[in-house]
Write an enzyme that holds these catalytic residues in place. Structure first.
Site, PDB file in Angstrom:
ATOM      1  N   LYS A 150      -2.523   3.056  -9.586  1.00 39.98           N
ATOM      2  CA  LYS A 150      -1.202   3.252 -10.171  1.00 39.98           C
ATOM      3  C   LYS A 150      -0.584   1.929 -10.599  1.00 39.98           C
ATOM      4  CE  LYS A 150       3.402   5.039  -8.888  1.00 39.98           C
ATOM      5  NZ  LYS A 150       4.127   5.852  -7.889  1.00 39.98           N
ATOM      6  N   TYR A 152       3.190   4.008  -3.430  1.00 38.21           N
ATOM      7  CA  TYR A 152       4.587   4.172  -3.037  1.00 38.21           C
ATOM      8  C   TYR A 152       5.328   4.950  -4.110  1.00 38.21           C
ATOM      9  CZ  TYR A 152       5.209  -0.349  -5.590  1.00 38.21           C
ATOM     10  OH  TYR A 152       5.208  -1.376  -6.500  1.00 38.21           O
ATOM     11  N   CYS A 153       6.376   5.656  -3.700  1.00 33.58           N
ATOM     12  CA  CYS A 153       7.146   6.551  -4.580  1.00 33.58           C
ATOM     13  C   CYS A 153       6.214   7.449  -5.391  1.00 33.58           C
ATOM     14  CB  CYS A 153       8.059   5.755  -5.509  1.00 33.58           C
ATOM     15  SG  CYS A 153       9.371   6.761  -6.262  1.00 33.58           S
ATOM     16  N   PRO A 154       5.341   8.219  -4.708  1.00 38.53           N
ATOM     17  CA  PRO A 154       4.395   9.063  -5.435  1.00 38.53           C
ATOM     18  C   PRO A 154       5.100  10.195  -6.171  1.00 38.53           C
ATOM     19  CG  PRO A 154       4.389   9.606  -3.105  1.00 38.53           C
ATOM     20  CD  PRO A 154       5.256   8.393  -3.247  1.00 38.53           C
ATOM     21  N   LEU A 211      11.713   7.409  -4.034  1.00 39.05           N
ATOM     22  CA  LEU A 211      11.557   6.615  -2.811  1.00 39.05           C
ATOM     23  C   LEU A 211      11.416   5.144  -3.176  1.00 39.05           C
ATOM     24  CD1 LEU A 211       9.116   9.014  -0.913  1.00 39.05           C
ATOM     25  CD2 LEU A 211      11.507   8.564  -0.327  1.00 39.05           C
TER      26      LEU A 211
END
Length: 283
Positions: free
Chosen positions: A159, A146-148, A91
């Protein structure tokens, strides 16, 4: 911590970390596919490629299905970001001059490389690079990022990196983005707003992340040191050399350029189709 994939007799180094604002992220994805093809064909040693792109948001295919994707992309452009759709899963992520990307490209011709092996190799590399800074790195999904993913890299629950993989013609590219400098929360807020505008409260079949900017951070923020992309590059070279690998600098060569042109044409076409309704004429 080491990993068998990192113990390569030779590493072909392609450093594209200082190409500047004209270096388009679509080029990076085409380059990695070309290098996967070369490595898979036995025409190249294992590759470590470093790359930086300025003010770019890279979307996954699922992001282009947001109900109000046109408005969301317009927002990103107004904030001064290019928008690119990657040729693999994942993502939205933010790339800028404070984000170092590393690709490790291995051959899968003799032995199969399990997906987890690729992730573990990159995790081991980043852990070894950052060991001198006295930080404890954890791998596991950071909820709210975001973009896990299951191989988010974090320190103290925040992160700073994410890992992805792509496989092309016998080559495996394991890619990581490292937020080295700048504000992780600011990057997180950009993507939070992107999804907010893209969804506008509408129910979606795909579960997009509810981004919490506070769970994102840069390594400079997490270590309390004024780090730089160049300092992390030196740490990368030293770490690979410490594992016994011989490093030799290189660029694309010979048939790789033909493969690059083919993959470049594909990703340009992919982006034109995915973003045709979202970008103004001439973009």
């Amino acid at each position: 911590m080491s990993h068998e994939l990192l113990r390569q007799p030779k590493w072909r180094v392609i450093d594209q970390s200082h190409f500047g604002p004209l270096f388009d992220a679509k080029q990076s994805f085409a380059i990695d596919d070309a290098l996967c093809t070369a490595v898979g064909a036995g025409q190249s040693d294992a590759v470590v490629r470093t790359w930086v792109h300025e003010n770019t948001v890279v979307l996954g295919a699922a992001d282009t299905k947001l109900p109000y994707i046109d408005e969301a992309i317009s927002f990103l452009r107004q904030e001064g970001y290019r928008v690119v759709v990657r040729n693999s899963g994942g993502l939205a992520v933010v790339l800028d001059s404070g984000v170092l990307n590393i690709s490790l490209i291995f051959p899968e011709t003799k032995n199969t490389i399990a997906i987890e092996q690729g992730y573990e190799a990159m995790y081991a590399l980043i852990a070894a690079m950052l060991a001198p800074y006295g930080v404890r790195i954890e791998a596991g999904e950071v909820v709210g990022s975001y973009c896990p993913g299951s191989y988010d890299l974090s320190i103290g629950g925040k992160k700073f990196a994410g890992i992805s993989q792509r496989r092309v013609r016998g080559g495996v590219a394991v890619q990581v983005y490292l937020c080295v400098t700048g504000s992780g929360a600011k990057r997180g807020e950009l993507i939070r707003r992107f999804y907010e505008i893209g969804r506008q409260g509408k129910a979606t079949a795909f579960a997009y992340p509810d981004v919490v900017p506070a769970v994102m951070a840069s390594l400079s923020e997490l270590t309390g040191r004024a780090l730089s992309v160049d300092e992390l590059l030196v740490a990368l070279w030293r770490t690979l050399q410490s594992l016994g690998g011989a490093l030799h600098s290189s660029t694309l060569d010979g048939e790789e350029w033909s493969w690059y042109e083919q993959y470049w044409a594909r990703i340009v076409e992919r982006n034109e189709k995915a973003l045709s309704g979202a970008l103004p004429a001439g973009e």
